[in-house]
Design an enzyme around this catalytic site. Structure first.
Site, short mmCIF file in Angstrom:
data_model
loop_
_atom_site.label_atom_id
_atom_site.label_comp_id
_atom_site.label_asym_id
_atom_site.label_seq_id
_atom_site.Cartn_x
_atom_site.Cartn_y
_atom_site.Cartn_z
N ARG A 20 0.90 -1.39 0.00
CA ARG A 20 -0.09 0.06 -0.03
C ARG A 20 0.97 1.32 -0.03
O ARG A 20 1.99 1.28 0.25
CB ARG A 20 -0.80 0.15 1.21
CG ARG A 20 -1.98 -0.98 1.29
CD ARG A 20 -3.11 -0.45 2.06
NE ARG A 20 -2.65 -0.16 3.45
CZ ARG A 20 -2.56 -0.83 4.60
NH1 ARG A 20 -3.15 -1.87 4.57
NH2 ARG A 20 -2.21 -0.44 6.02
N ASN A 101 9.99 0.11 5.57
CA ASN A 101 8.90 1.05 5.24
C ASN A 101 7.63 0.54 6.03
O ASN A 101 7.00 1.51 6.42
CB ASN A 101 8.53 0.99 3.70
CG ASN A 101 7.21 1.80 3.55
OD1 ASN A 101 7.04 2.84 3.41
ND2 ASN A 101 6.31 0.66 3.18
N SER A 153 9.62 9.53 9.87
CA SER A 153 8.44 10.47 9.96
C SER A 153 8.82 11.85 10.12
O SER A 153 9.59 12.08 11.26
CB SER A 153 7.13 10.12 10.35
OG SER A 153 5.96 11.22 10.81
N TYR A 166 3.94 6.56 18.09
CA TYR A 166 4.30 6.59 16.74
C TYR A 166 5.63 7.56 16.74
O TYR A 166 6.40 7.31 16.23
CB TYR A 166 2.99 7.22 15.83
CG TYR A 166 3.31 7.41 14.45
CD1 TYR A 166 3.43 6.13 13.93
CD2 TYR A 166 3.64 8.53 14.00
CE1 TYR A 166 3.53 6.20 12.50
CE2 TYR A 166 3.97 8.54 12.49
CZ TYR A 166 3.95 7.34 11.72
OH TYR A 166 4.14 7.47 10.33
N ALA A 168 7.59 8.32 19.06
CA ALA A 168 8.89 7.62 19.87
C ALA A 168 9.24 6.68 18.81
O ALA A 168 10.63 6.51 18.69
CB ALA A 168 8.44 7.06 20.99
N ILE A 199 1.70 12.66 3.98
CA ILE A 199 1.32 12.19 2.51
C ILE A 199 -0.07 11.37 2.30
O ILE A 199 -0.52 10.56 3.20
CB ILE A 199 2.48 11.03 2.48
CG1 ILE A 199 3.97 11.42 2.73
CG2 ILE A 199 2.54 10.41 0.84
CD1 ILE A 199 4.54 12.81 1.86
P1 NAD Z 1 -0.14 2.48 4.76
O1 NAD Z 1 -0.82 1.99 6.11
O2 NAD Z 1 -0.88 2.76 3.35
O3 NAD Z 1 0.87 0.74 4.28
C1 NAD Z 1 1.56 0.10 5.35
C2 NAD Z 1 2.06 -0.99 4.88
O4 NAD Z 1 2.88 -1.50 5.79
C3 NAD Z 1 1.29 -1.83 4.38
O5 NAD Z 1 1.81 -2.60 3.24
C4 NAD Z 1 1.09 -3.07 5.52
O6 NAD Z 1 0.65 -4.36 4.95
C5 NAD Z 1 2.43 -2.92 5.99
N1 NAD Z 1 2.59 -3.30 7.43
C6 NAD Z 1 2.02 -2.84 8.40
N2 NAD Z 1 2.52 -3.48 9.73
C7 NAD Z 1 3.00 -4.78 9.13
C8 NAD Z 1 3.60 -5.93 9.77
N3 NAD Z 1 3.49 -5.96 11.20
N4 NAD Z 1 3.91 -6.68 8.88
C9 NAD Z 1 4.14 -6.62 7.79
N5 NAD Z 1 3.71 -5.60 6.90
C10 NAD Z 1 2.93 -4.58 7.81
O7 NAD Z 1 0.98 3.33 5.26
P2 NAD Z 1 1.84 4.46 4.44
O8 NAD Z 1 1.22 5.76 4.68
O9 NAD Z 1 2.06 4.11 2.99
O10 NAD Z 1 3.14 4.38 5.16
C11 NAD Z 1 4.50 3.75 5.07
C12 NAD Z 1 5.80 4.21 5.72
O11 NAD Z 1 5.70 5.77 5.77
C13 NAD Z 1 5.06 4.04 7.43
O12 NAD Z 1 6.38 3.50 8.06
C14 NAD Z 1 4.82 5.26 8.00
O13 NAD Z 1 4.99 5.29 9.18
C15 NAD Z 1 5.56 6.21 7.22
N6 NAD Z 1 4.98 7.63 7.08
C16 NAD Z 1 3.74 7.53 6.50
C17 NAD Z 1 3.17 9.45 6.48
C18 NAD Z 1 2.10 9.36 5.79
O14 NAD Z 1 1.64 10.44 5.78
N7 NAD Z 1 1.44 8.51 5.20
C19 NAD Z 1 3.83 10.28 7.08
C20 NAD Z 1 5.36 9.77 7.52
C21 NAD Z 1 5.58 8.62 7.64
#
Ligand code: NAD
Length: 258
Positions: A20, A101, A153, A166, A168, A199
């Site tokens: 995702r 990620n 993040s 989160y 932390a 994002i």
């Molecule tokens: P999302 O929720 O759309 O996708 C998360 C992905 O992580 C999925 O593919 C899910 O299957 C996988 N996942 C979650 N827990 C898991 C586990 N225990 N084992 C295996 N896979 C697991 O998230 P996103 O928004 O695409 O975020 C991706 C990364 O970017 C994350 O680390 C998030 O903290 C970071 N991030 C996101 C944002 C934002 O605004 N979306 C901002 C800063 C940082």
């Protein structure tokens, strides 16, 4: 093979949380993007729930030169990680690039946050980075080449009310990144972090319109970012052009933290 030759050879990558949002965009960018000098032969991505999403992503990769594989595994489990990384290395023959990620949120004010919400977020976001890094560094050290990129993040830099667990975990990733960069620099391995701002993904789709409006008041570019914005910086950090960059945190946040 010297480090320079490895640097320009097609690479083998592991991306966690590939199904995702940002992880999906990273898999697509590595598989089909054409960043200078950056080619991949194999990409293995890890996910934990949506089998159809994994199949769909593989179908969407339109590059006959890259093989893409999915592995279902819980990144917060040390044992599952060992088994999964062993299976990936057996399948793709090694690992040159690791993108940590995968991540989750379980937001609440500390007054209402329970122990499980804290532990789950630390395990999925921070312990997972330890699990995967530990599983890949032996082969990376042996080949004297590796690129590790951890998705942190901006809230790991500036904090956020309602996200103490989160924030932390994301600040922990930054400390881990810098320590690994120091431990591994002499072995031909760079370790960097990318700190996305807000994002547009499933993670931010949980926010109300009102919350989004309030958040972007703090973003000079006055909009949410796209997963591709993060994927392109991640690809750059894997590339030969970033060979002299290690231990850095690069914010992709529309100017939110400057
Ligand atoms: P999302 O929720 O759309 O996708 C998360 C992905 O992580 C999925 O593919 C899910 O299957 C996988 N996942 C979650 N827990 C898991 C586990 N225990 N084992 C295996 N896979 C697991 O998230 P996103 O928004 O695409 O975020 C991706 C990364 O970017 C994350 O680390 C998030 O903290 C970071 N991030 C996101 C944002 C934002 O605004 N979306 C901002 C800063 C940082």
């Amino acid at each position: 093979m010297d480090n320079d030759t490895i640097g320009t050879n097609p690479k083998r990558a592991i991306v966690t949380g590939g199904t995702r949002g940002i992880g999906r965009a990273i898999v697509k960018e590595l598989a089909t993007g054409n960043f200078r000098n950056l080619l991949f032969s194999d990409i293995a991505f890890v996910y934990n729930s949506c089998d159809e999403c994994a199949e769909q992503l593989i179908k969407e990769i339109d590059n006959p030169n890259v093989k893409v594989y999915s592995f279902k595994s819980d990144v917060s489990s040390f044992e599952q990680t060992q088994t999964t990384v062993d299976a990936i290395i057996k399948k793709i023959g090694g690992v040159d690039v690791l993108i940590n990620n995968a991540g989750i949120t379980k937001d609440n004010l500390l007054l209402r946050m329970n122990e499980k919400d804290f532990d789950d977020v630390i395990a999925a976001n921070l312990k997972s980075v330890f699990n995967y890094t530990k599983a890949v560094i032996k082969p990376m050290i042996a080949q004297r080449y590796g690129r590790i990129i951890n998705i942190s993040s901006v809230v790991g830099l500036i904090g956020n009310a309602g996200q103490s667990n989160y924030s932390a975990s994301k600040a922990g990733i930054i400390g881990f990144t810098k320590s690994m960069a120091r431990e591994l620099a002499s072995r031909g391995i760079t370790v960097n972090a990318v700190a996305p701002g807000f994002i547009q993904t499933d993670m931010t789709d949980k926010l109300t319109e009102e919350q989004v409006k309030r958040l972007i008041q703090n973003v000079p570019m006055a909009r949410l970012g796209k997963p591709e914005d993060v994927a392109k910086v991640t690809a750059f950090l894997c590339s030969k052009d970033a060979d002299y960059i290690t231990g850095q945190v690069i914010a992709v946040d529309g100017g939110m933290t400057m």
